[in-house]
Design a protein around this motif. Structure first.
Motif, PDB file in Angstrom:
ATOM      1  N   MET A   1     -46.476 -20.043  11.941  1.00 11.48           N
ATOM      2  CA  MET A   1     -47.099 -19.335  11.232  1.00 11.48           C
ATOM      3  C   MET A   1     -46.772 -18.410  12.274  1.00 11.48           C
ATOM      4  SD  MET A   1     -51.031 -20.049  11.493  1.00 11.48           S
ATOM      5  CE  MET A   1     -52.342 -19.308  11.060  1.00 11.48           C
ATOM      6  N   PHE A   2     -46.704 -17.779  13.709  1.00  7.25           N
ATOM      7  CA  PHE A   2     -46.427 -16.900  14.736  1.00  7.25           C
ATOM      8  C   PHE A   2     -45.188 -16.796  14.725  1.00  7.25           C
ATOM      9  CE2 PHE A   2     -51.004 -18.835  15.508  1.00  7.25           C
ATOM     10  CZ  PHE A   2     -52.082 -18.167  15.524  1.00  7.25           C
ATOM     11  N   GLU A   3     -45.122 -15.438  15.183  1.00  5.97           N
ATOM     12  CA  GLU A   3     -43.788 -15.137  15.696  1.00  5.97           C
ATOM     13  C   GLU A   3     -43.735 -15.388  17.823  1.00  5.97           C
ATOM     14  OE1 GLU A   3     -41.958 -11.538  14.663  1.00  5.97           O
ATOM     15  OE2 GLU A   3     -43.147 -11.890  12.558  1.00  5.97           O
ATOM     16  N   ALA A   4     -44.380 -14.801  17.927  1.00  4.65           N
ATOM     17  CA  ALA A   4     -44.574 -15.036  19.288  1.00  4.65           C
ATOM     18  C   ALA A   4     -45.829 -15.692  19.895  1.00  4.65           C
ATOM     19  CB  ALA A   4     -44.680 -13.659  19.804  1.00  4.65           C
ATOM     20  N   ILE A   5     -45.761 -16.806  20.852  1.00  7.08           N
ATOM     21  CA  ILE A   5     -47.021 -17.361  21.675  1.00  7.08           C
ATOM     22  C   ILE A   5     -47.164 -17.270  23.088  1.00  7.08           C
ATOM     23  CG2 ILE A   5     -48.071 -19.686  21.926  1.00  7.08           C
ATOM     24  CD1 ILE A   5     -47.064 -20.293  19.495  1.00  7.08           C
ATOM     25  N   VAL A   6     -48.262 -16.670  23.933  1.00  7.73           N
ATOM     26  CA  VAL A   6     -48.001 -16.601  25.222  1.00  7.73           C
ATOM     27  C   VAL A   6     -48.848 -17.919  25.952  1.00  7.73           C
ATOM     28  CG1 VAL A   6     -48.427 -15.654  27.770  1.00  7.73           C
ATOM     29  CG2 VAL A   6     -46.953 -14.620  25.442  1.00  7.73           C
ATOM     30  N   VAL A   7     -48.320 -18.137  26.342  1.00  9.67           N
ATOM     31  CA  VAL A   7     -49.308 -19.524  27.217  1.00  9.67           C
ATOM     32  C   VAL A   7     -49.419 -19.435  28.936  1.00  9.67           C
ATOM     33  CG1 VAL A   7     -49.292 -21.981  27.707  1.00  9.67           C
ATOM     34  CG2 VAL A   7     -48.255 -21.654  25.748  1.00  9.67           C
ATOM     35  N   LEU A   8     -50.367 -18.491  29.325  1.00  8.37           N
ATOM     36  CA  LEU A   8     -51.105 -18.412  30.531  1.00  8.37           C
ATOM     37  C   LEU A   8     -50.977 -19.629  31.183  1.00  8.37           C
ATOM     38  CD1 LEU A   8     -53.558 -15.825  29.710  1.00  8.37           C
ATOM     39  CD2 LEU A   8     -50.621 -15.476  30.277  1.00  8.37           C
ATOM     40  N   LYS A   9     -50.671 -19.639  32.935  1.00  8.26           N
ATOM     41  CA  LYS A   9     -51.031 -20.696  33.850  1.00  8.26           C
ATOM     42  C   LYS A   9     -50.246 -22.163  33.149  1.00  8.26           C
ATOM     43  CE  LYS A   9     -55.678 -19.239  35.974  1.00  8.26           C
ATOM     44  NZ  LYS A   9     -56.519 -19.350  36.106  1.00  8.26           N
ATOM     45  N   ALA A  10     -48.562 -21.668  33.114  1.00 10.18           N
ATOM     46  CA  ALA A  10     -48.291 -22.445  32.480  1.00 10.18           C
ATOM     47  C   ALA A  10     -47.995 -23.910  33.069  1.00 10.18           C
ATOM     48  CB  ALA A  10     -46.697 -22.123  31.233  1.00 10.18           C
ATOM     49  N   SER A  11     -47.855 -23.318  34.227  1.00  7.64           N
ATOM     50  CA  SER A  11     -47.755 -24.851  35.198  1.00  7.64           C
ATOM     51  C   SER A  11     -48.091 -26.371  35.336  1.00  7.64           C
ATOM     52  CB  SER A  11     -47.473 -24.286  36.763  1.00  7.64           C
ATOM     53  OG  SER A  11     -48.561 -24.107  37.230  1.00  7.64           O
ATOM     54  N   GLU A  12     -49.105 -26.506  34.812  1.00  8.86           N
ATOM     55  CA  GLU A  12     -50.278 -27.979  34.822  1.00  8.86           C
ATOM     56  C   GLU A  12     -49.320 -28.566  34.200  1.00  8.86           C
ATOM     57  OE1 GLU A  12     -52.707 -28.285  36.866  1.00  8.86           O
ATOM     58  OE2 GLU A  12     -52.213 -26.313  38.295  1.00  8.86           O
ATOM     59  N   ASN A  13     -48.718 -27.885  32.701  1.00  9.73           N
ATOM     60  CA  ASN A  13     -48.589 -28.988  31.681  1.00  9.73           C
ATOM     61  C   ASN A  13     -47.744 -27.960  31.259  1.00  9.73           C
ATOM     62  OD1 ASN A  13     -51.082 -30.976  31.741  1.00  9.73           O
ATOM     63  ND2 ASN A  13     -52.415 -28.902  30.149  1.00  9.73           N
ATOM     64  N   LEU A  14     -46.657 -27.269  31.925  1.00 10.94           N
ATOM     65  CA  LEU A  14     -45.609 -27.185  31.128  1.00 10.94           C
ATOM     66  C   LEU A  14     -44.394 -27.953  30.532  1.00 10.94           C
ATOM     67  CD1 LEU A  14     -43.808 -24.352  31.929  1.00 10.94           C
ATOM     68  CD2 LEU A  14     -42.611 -25.681  34.219  1.00 10.94           C
ATOM     69  N   GLY A  15     -44.111 -29.424  31.147  1.00  7.85           N
ATOM     70  CA  GLY A  15     -43.309 -30.522  30.126  1.00  7.85           C
ATOM     71  C   GLY A  15     -43.511 -30.244  28.948  1.00  7.85           C
ATOM     72  N   GLU A  16     -45.536 -30.747  28.822  1.00  6.13           N
ATOM     73  CA  GLU A  16     -45.884 -30.792  27.495  1.00  6.13           C
ATOM     74  C   GLU A  16     -45.749 -29.480  26.362  1.00  6.13           C
ATOM     75  OE1 GLU A  16     -48.119 -33.464  24.505  1.00  6.13           O
ATOM     76  OE2 GLU A  16     -46.063 -33.566  26.204  1.00  6.13           O
ATOM     77  N   VAL A  17     -45.778 -28.300  27.167  1.00  8.40           N
ATOM     78  CA  VAL A  17     -45.953 -26.781  26.543  1.00  8.40           C
ATOM     79  C   VAL A  17     -44.459 -27.031  25.628  1.00  8.40           C
ATOM     80  CG1 VAL A  17     -45.953 -24.363  26.931  1.00  8.40           C
ATOM     81  CG2 VAL A  17     -48.048 -25.714  28.295  1.00  8.40           C
ATOM     82  N   VAL A  18     -43.702 -27.001  26.770  1.00  6.51           N
ATOM     83  CA  VAL A  18     -42.300 -27.187  26.476  1.00  6.51           C
ATOM     84  C   VAL A  18     -41.933 -27.856  25.265  1.00  6.51           C
ATOM     85  CG1 VAL A  18     -39.900 -27.059  26.695  1.00  6.51           C
ATOM     86  CG2 VAL A  18     -41.062 -25.812  28.453  1.00  6.51           C
ATOM     87  N   ARG A  19     -42.625 -28.951  25.356  1.00 10.99           N
ATOM     88  CA  ARG A  19     -41.469 -30.240  24.618  1.00 10.99           C
ATOM     89  C   ARG A  19     -42.233 -29.453  23.216  1.00 10.99           C
ATOM     90  NH1 ARG A  19     -43.770 -33.872  21.446  1.00 10.99           N
ATOM     91  NH2 ARG A  19     -46.067 -34.067  23.238  1.00 10.99           N
ATOM     92  N   LEU A  20     -43.923 -29.166  22.841  1.00  8.45           N
ATOM     93  CA  LEU A  20     -44.288 -28.760  21.718  1.00  8.45           C
ATOM     94  C   LEU A  20     -43.878 -27.522  20.940  1.00  8.45           C
ATOM     95  CD1 LEU A  20     -48.186 -29.706  22.635  1.00  8.45           C
ATOM     96  CD2 LEU A  20     -46.237 -30.922  21.073  1.00  8.45           C
ATOM     97  N   LEU A  21     -43.573 -26.344  21.845  1.00  7.01           N
ATOM     98  CA  LEU A  21     -43.193 -25.434  21.335  1.00  7.01           C
ATOM     99  C   LEU A  21     -42.059 -25.812  21.317  1.00  7.01           C
ATOM    100  CD1 LEU A  21     -44.834 -22.609  24.244  1.00  7.01           C
ATOM    101  CD2 LEU A  21     -44.896 -23.216  21.649  1.00  7.01           C
ATOM    102  N   ARG A  22     -41.004 -26.512  21.375  1.00  7.16           N
ATOM    103  CA  ARG A  22     -39.251 -26.459  21.249  1.00  7.16           C
ATOM    104  C   ARG A  22     -39.164 -26.917  20.231  1.00  7.16           C
ATOM    105  NH1 ARG A  22     -36.791 -27.576  26.542  1.00  7.16           N
ATOM    106  NH2 ARG A  22     -35.894 -25.903  27.489  1.00  7.16           N
ATOM    107  N   GLU A  23     -40.067 -28.124  19.649  1.00  3.88           N
ATOM    108  CA  GLU A  23     -40.656 -28.494  18.735  1.00  3.88           C
ATOM    109  C   GLU A  23     -40.728 -27.871  17.287  1.00  3.88           C
ATOM    110  OE1 GLU A  23     -43.105 -32.355  19.386  1.00  3.88           O
ATOM    111  OE2 GLU A  23     -40.990 -33.110  20.056  1.00  3.88           O
TER     112      GLU A  23
END
Length: 69
Positions: A1-23
């Motif tokens: 749905m979106f072309e770009a997403i920015v996640v601020l303060k990403a260091s807290e859950n970085l692994g999970e954020v990366v996994r979801l966005l890559r998927e």
């Protein structure tokens, strides 16, 4: 749905954020120490997932998914 997403303060859950966005098919970048002298923007690879930096964010871009018009 979106072309770009920015996640601020990403260091807290970085692994999970990366996994979801890559998927979801995004290309990921990691901005660290934003607005500081050591600021960097890196293509997010597996080696960066373990990094924890002050004022970091993940920038997710999806290319080629634009709607006509």
């Amino acid at each position: 749905m979106f072309e770009a997403i920015v996640v601020l303060k990403a260091s807290e859950n970085l692994g999970e954020v990366v996994r979801l966005l890559r998927e979801a098919g995004f290309t990921l970048f990691y901005a660290r120490r934003c607005f500081m002298g050591e600021e960097e923007i890196l293509r997010l690879g597996d080696d960066v997932v373990d990094r924890r930096d002050y004022f970091s964010m993940v920038i997710a871009l999806r290319r080629g998914k634009r709607k006509p018009g």
